[in-house]
Write a protein that holds these residues in place. Structure first.
Motif, PDB file in Angstrom:
ATOM      1  N   UNK A  28     -40.146  -2.920   6.214  1.00 20.31           N
ATOM      2  CA  UNK A  28     -40.533  -3.719   7.379  1.00 20.31           C
ATOM      3  C   UNK A  28     -42.013  -3.501   7.643  1.00 20.31           C
ATOM      4  N   UNK A  29     -42.758  -4.576   7.855  1.00 23.83           N
ATOM      5  CA  UNK A  29     -44.219  -4.490   7.909  1.00 23.83           C
ATOM      6  C   UNK A  29     -44.819  -4.255   9.296  1.00 23.83           C
ATOM      7  N   UNK A  30     -44.017  -4.231  10.327  1.00 22.58           N
ATOM      8  CA  UNK A  30     -44.598  -4.006  11.646  1.00 22.58           C
ATOM      9  C   UNK A  30     -43.591  -3.311  12.560  1.00 22.58           C
ATOM     10  N   UNK A  31     -44.088  -2.898  13.706  1.00 26.27           N
ATOM     11  CA  UNK A  31     -43.246  -2.232  14.694  1.00 26.27           C
ATOM     12  C   UNK A  31     -42.617  -3.276  15.599  1.00 26.27           C
ATOM     13  N   UNK A  32     -41.316  -3.178  15.850  1.00 25.74           N
ATOM     14  CA  UNK A  32     -40.695  -4.151  16.756  1.00 25.74           C
ATOM     15  C   UNK A  32     -41.268  -4.010  18.169  1.00 25.74           C
ATOM     16  N   UNK A  33     -41.322  -5.099  18.922  1.00 25.63           N
ATOM     17  CA  UNK A  33     -41.915  -5.072  20.276  1.00 25.63           C
ATOM     18  C   UNK A  33     -40.961  -4.461  21.309  1.00 25.63           C
ATOM     19  N   UNK A  34     -40.752  -3.164  21.212  1.00 20.69           N
ATOM     20  CA  UNK A  34     -39.785  -2.465  22.049  1.00 20.69           C
ATOM     21  C   UNK A  34     -40.071  -2.671  23.537  1.00 20.69           C
ATOM     22  N   UNK A  65     -42.988  -9.112   2.414  1.00 22.00           N
ATOM     23  CA  UNK A  65     -41.686  -9.501   2.924  1.00 22.00           C
ATOM     24  C   UNK A  65     -40.699  -9.782   1.796  1.00 22.00           C
ATOM     25  N   UNK A  66     -41.128  -9.600   0.563  1.00 20.20           N
ATOM     26  CA  UNK A  66     -40.203  -9.779  -0.545  1.00 20.20           C
ATOM     27  C   UNK A  66     -39.149  -8.690  -0.546  1.00 20.20           C
TER      28      UNK A  66
END
Length: 155
Positions: free
Chosen positions: A7-13, A1-2
């Motif tokens: 972006x480390x994950x998929x948004x919860x669409x 996250x630095x």
């Protein structure tokens, strides 16, 4: 996250879309009508389970939440909480037990959100069916009669 560019994950669409749908349902029903439904259903459901021999954990109606029923098992009847909830689950209804010192003494049944009177009537039927199956004393139909009486404002 630095590095915010990675972006480390998929948004919860799917959750976002579902939230949009729920908000649309709430707007269609109307906030005041939704509040009224929750209050009416909570009172009717409480009356129904009390008529079946249970009691409410919170005794004073005005102190109860209108989104969750905390129900004490009938007094004087030995009930195996895990077996009761397992049998009820097999009969189509999933409920929660109490916490900590109330574990095994109460059950918790949610009736918030889009849960309507028809669903609550089915839950009452399944509670009765489970009681009969486990030889817990109950007068058949009494819970549903009390439930409908409250919904029809005949109390």
């Amino acid at each position: 996250m630095e590095d915010p560019a990675k972006y480390f994950s998929t948004p919860p669409i799917t959750l976002i879309w579902r939230l949009q749908e729920v908000i649309a349902l709430m707007k269609k029903e109307g906030i005041e009508a939704r509040y009224d439904r929750h209050i009416r259903n909570a009172k009717a459901f409480s009356e129904g389970v009390v008529a079946m021999g249970y009691s409410m954990f919170v005794e004073k109606e005005e102190e109860r939440t209108c989104s969750l029923a905390n129900i004490k098992y009938p007094e004087g009847v030995e009930i195996d909480d895990a077996l009761f909830r397992e049998t009820l689950y097999k009969n189509g209804v999933d409920i929660a037990s109490g916490y900590e010192s109330h574990l095994g003494q109460i059950i918790r049944i949610s009736h918030m959100g889009n849960v309507d009177a028809k669903v609550l009537e089915i839950v009452l039927d399944k509670l009765e069916e489970t009681m009969i199956e486990l030889n817990i004393p109950v007068v058949a139909g009494r819970g549903k009669e009390a439930f409908k009486r409250v919904l029809n404002n005949k109390i």
